[in-house]
Motif scaffolding. Structure first.
Motif, mmCIF file in Angstrom:
data_model
loop_
_atom_site.group_PDB
_atom_site.id
_atom_site.type_symbol
_atom_site.label_atom_id
_atom_site.label_comp_id
_atom_site.label_asym_id
_atom_site.label_seq_id
_atom_site.Cartn_x
_atom_site.Cartn_y
_atom_site.Cartn_z
ATOM 1 N N UNK A 1 11.791 11.094 7.302
ATOM 2 C CA UNK A 1 11.019 10.236 8.190
ATOM 3 C C UNK A 1 9.741 9.681 7.602
ATOM 4 N N UNK A 2 9.558 9.792 6.294
ATOM 5 C CA UNK A 2 8.366 9.226 5.642
ATOM 6 C C UNK A 2 8.737 7.821 5.191
ATOM 7 N N UNK B 1 0.479 1.511 -2.397
ATOM 8 C CA UNK B 1 -0.132 1.263 -1.101
ATOM 9 C C UNK B 1 -1.029 2.396 -0.661
ATOM 10 N N UNK B 2 -0.607 3.633 -0.951
ATOM 11 C CA UNK B 2 -1.440 4.790 -0.591
ATOM 12 C C UNK B 2 -2.690 4.847 -1.460
ATOM 13 N N UNK B 3 -2.561 4.487 -2.728
ATOM 14 C CA UNK B 3 -3.719 4.515 -3.641
ATOM 15 C C UNK B 3 -4.745 3.453 -3.269
ATOM 16 N N UNK B 4 -4.302 2.324 -2.735
ATOM 17 C CA UNK B 4 -5.241 1.243 -2.371
ATOM 18 C C UNK B 4 -6.249 1.723 -1.356
ATOM 19 N N UNK B 5 -5.817 2.570 -0.417
ATOM 20 C CA UNK B 5 -6.755 3.104 0.565
ATOM 21 C C UNK B 5 -7.796 3.972 -0.120
ATOM 22 N N UNK B 6 -7.323 4.816 -1.065
ATOM 23 C CA UNK B 6 -8.231 5.742 -1.734
ATOM 24 C C UNK B 6 -9.084 5.051 -2.787
ATOM 25 N N UNK B 7 -8.555 3.904 -3.292
ATOM 26 C CA UNK B 7 -9.289 3.217 -4.353
ATOM 27 C C UNK B 7 -10.371 2.308 -3.818
ATOM 28 N N UNK C 1 2.624 17.015 -0.854
ATOM 29 C CA UNK C 1 3.983 17.048 -1.407
ATOM 30 C C UNK C 1 4.973 16.535 -0.372
ATOM 31 N N UNK C 2 5.873 15.665 -0.806
ATOM 32 C CA UNK C 2 6.828 15.043 0.107
ATOM 33 C C UNK C 2 8.191 14.927 -0.568
ATOM 34 N N UNK C 3 9.232 14.927 0.255
ATOM 35 C CA UNK C 3 10.579 14.619 -0.208
ATOM 36 C C UNK C 3 11.034 13.381 0.551
ATOM 37 N N UNK C 4 11.358 12.327 -0.210
ATOM 38 C CA UNK C 4 11.719 11.042 0.413
ATOM 39 C C UNK C 4 13.021 10.544 -0.184
ATOM 40 N N UNK D 1 2.291 6.575 6.155
ATOM 41 C CA UNK D 1 2.716 7.954 6.391
ATOM 42 C C UNK D 1 2.176 8.879 5.301
ATOM 43 N N UNK D 2 2.183 8.418 4.050
ATOM 44 C CA UNK D 2 1.606 9.225 2.966
ATOM 45 C C UNK D 2 0.123 9.482 3.218
ATOM 46 N N UNK D 3 -0.569 8.459 3.694
ATOM 47 C CA UNK D 3 -2.002 8.594 3.965
ATOM 48 C C UNK D 3 -2.248 9.585 5.097
ATOM 49 N N UNK D 4 -1.451 9.499 6.159
ATOM 50 C CA UNK D 4 -1.584 10.448 7.269
ATOM 51 C C UNK D 4 -1.388 11.883 6.787
#
Length: 273
Positions: A227-228, A267-273, A244-247, A233-236
């Motif tokens: 469901x990721x 996309x997840x890194x853009x939030x952190x960057x 750690x995730x399995x996708x 979803x990674x950010x949440x």
């Protein structure tokens, strides 16, 4: 009580193991394993990356599922080794390979093809209930196995885990609810997968991970499964301390699963960057 999909899967597994024993005994498999190359450290790879608060992705090679049928686009060649190489090139930490044939369109041969192509650790994703399957996983080239607590009693799971450790395999324990999590705490593996899919309704909800993660004992690495769908979803998950995730499905529905992984991580890194 009506038969569930898990009941049908496990009945098929018992038939498969019986047939496999007719081809080669467990002792024969174990003898073959003694000459196998060392395993590649599935758990250490995940723990090392997650400990740095980086997203450790177990990217799954999966043609289809019982609930969705074929997932990978029709008309595109399904090449498990090439897909795994694409994952490796776009930031995967480990690979998960479905080997169940009848329900997930997998095959044992896919695992060997992947191991020969890339250097990442590989999980054999199947419904393990017998030590024979553990030896089989090592023989096929797996670095880790999955233990699904929904289909295992605690003594059975302990036996399988011990058999895995004896062969140098890591173990990803999978739970779906509180009762299974309590049972999982009786095992030793540091990897605890929380599957967000409701096995009765086959719907997914990330809240399952958030709810159960609060109950996971110290020293375990939580792996969120199913469901990721996107970077959000990674950010949440990251914001809740889950790295750690399995996708599988979110990548495998694309013609280039590796590129899909790359886009999600970017996309997840853009939030952190």
């Amino acid at each position: 009580m009506s038969e569930t999909i898990l009941d049908r899967i496990m009945a098929r597994k018992r038939a498969e193991v019986t047939k496999a024993r007719g081809r080669i005994s467990e002792a024969g498999l174990l003898a073959e394993c003694r000459g196998a190359p060392p395993t590649r450290g599935f758990a250490p790879a995940l723990i090392a990356k997650a400990s740095q608060q980086q997203t450790a992705v177990i990217a799954e090679v999966k043609l289809g599922s019982p609930s969705k049928g074929r997932i990978f686009p029709v008309g595109v060649e399904f090449d498990p080794a090439a897909i795994a190489a694409g994952y490796a090139g776009h930031g995967a930490c480990c690979i998960s390979c479905l080997t169940d044939r009848d329900f997930f369109f997998g095959d044992d041969v896919y695992l060997g093809q992947i191991r020969a192509r890339i250097g990442l650790p590989v999980l054999r994703k199947d419904f393990v209930y017998d030590p024979y399957q553990v030896a089989e996983a090592r023989f096929l080239g797996a670095d880790a196995i999955l233990l699904i607590m929904a289909v295992l009693a605690i003594p059975q799971a302990r036996e399988l885990e011990a058999a895995a450790f004896e062969l140098g395999l890591d173990v990803l324990i999978e739970v779906h609810d509180e009762a299974e999590l309590e049972a999982a705490h009786e095992l030793k593996s540091p990897l605890l997968g929380i599957n967000n899919r409701d096995l009765k309704r086959f719907v997914t909800d990330l809240e399952t991970t958030f709810r159960l993660a609060r109950r996971v004992e110290a020293g375990r690495l939580v792996v969120s499964e199913s469901g990721i769908r996107d970077a959000g979803d990674l950010i949440r998950l990251h914001d809740q301390g889950i790295h750690s995730v399995l996708i599988g499905e979110s990548f495998m529905k694309e013609s280039d699963p590796g590129a899909a992984l790359g886009r999600m991580l970017d996309g997840a890194r853009m939030r952190d960057g």
